[in-house]
Scaffold this motif. Structure first.
Motif, short mmCIF file in Angstrom:
data_model
loop_
_atom_site.label_atom_id
_atom_site.label_comp_id
_atom_site.label_asym_id
_atom_site.label_seq_id
_atom_site.Cartn_x
_atom_site.Cartn_y
_atom_site.Cartn_z
N ARG A 69 0.84 -1.21 0.00
CA ARG A 69 0.00 0.00 0.00
C ARG A 69 0.88 1.25 0.00
O ARG A 69 0.60 2.22 -0.70
N GLU A 71 -7.79 3.07 -2.02
CA GLU A 71 -8.50 2.02 -2.75
C GLU A 71 -9.59 2.59 -3.67
O GLU A 71 -10.07 1.90 -4.58
N ASP A 72 -9.99 3.84 -3.46
CA ASP A 72 -11.04 4.47 -4.27
C ASP A 72 -10.50 5.15 -5.53
O ASP A 72 -11.28 5.53 -6.40
#
Length: 198
Positions: free
Chosen positions: A13, A57-58
């Protein structure tokens, strides 16, 4: 074992976020520099990065293992920056109203909130006369070189609505500049265009 998997996901991430920042940091800084005062740019940019981290994540078209495509991620990131800038302006407005109330000193009028002037007095004057939404669509198109589809994503509306607003904003701006140029030349709007006044 689960701890190691979680640590690996966390590293992935972070790497994805760093890749995103590498692509969007400069354009977002430029976007904010054109819309707010120099002292606020870094703060709003930092807040934008915090939101991007939280909502990683969007972000559309962003995935591990593939290069970050600026055209895919920038419009959405402009939308986040626009929201953070609006929040900063609201907070500044609240702070300023409190200061005004405490000191009873009126704030001088600004051209538009945090505006960066273009350097062309006539253009800046005409831009000030546009509605905030017309001005923002026009500046996203002219300064950030976004297409209507990308502007729509940044502003949370439809490409059709953006196209219509952009077309109208360009016409309004052109009419204001033409009128100003005619007045400066000592000519009234509508004069000197083949019309004969006998």
């Amino acid at each position: 074992m689960e701890f190691l998997l979680e640590r690996g996901r966390s590293r992935d991430r972070e790497a994805l976020f760093e890749a995103l920042v590498g692509v969007v940091a400069v354009p977002l800084h430029r976007y904010l520099s054109r819309r707010t005062d120099p002292g606020s740019v870094d703060d709003v940019l930092a807040e934008t990065m915090v939101v991007l981290w939280r909502r990683l994540e969007d972000v559309p078209e962003l995935g591990a293992g593939r290069p970050v495509d600026p055209a895919g991620v920038l419009p959405w990131c402009y939308g986040v920056a626009r929201g953070c800038l609006a929040n900063a302006r609201r907070a500044e407005g609240r702070r300023q109203r409190l200061v005004d109330r405490l000191t009873r000193v009126a704030r001088p009028a600004a051209s538009w909130p945090g505006a960066a002037e273009s350097g062309d007095g006539e253009l800046d004057h005409a831009l000030r006369k546009l509605s905030p939404l017309d001005r923002e669509v026009l500046l996203l198109w002219a300064w950030e070189e976004l297409a209507p589809r990308e502007i729509a994503e940044a502003m949370g509306t439809t490409p059709n609505a953006v196209s219509i607003r952009l077309h109208r904003a360009k016409k309004k701006l052109a009419a204001m500049l033409e009128r100003k140029n005619a007045e400066m030349a000592g000519q009234m709007p509508g004069e000197g265009h083949g019309r004969s006044d006998r």
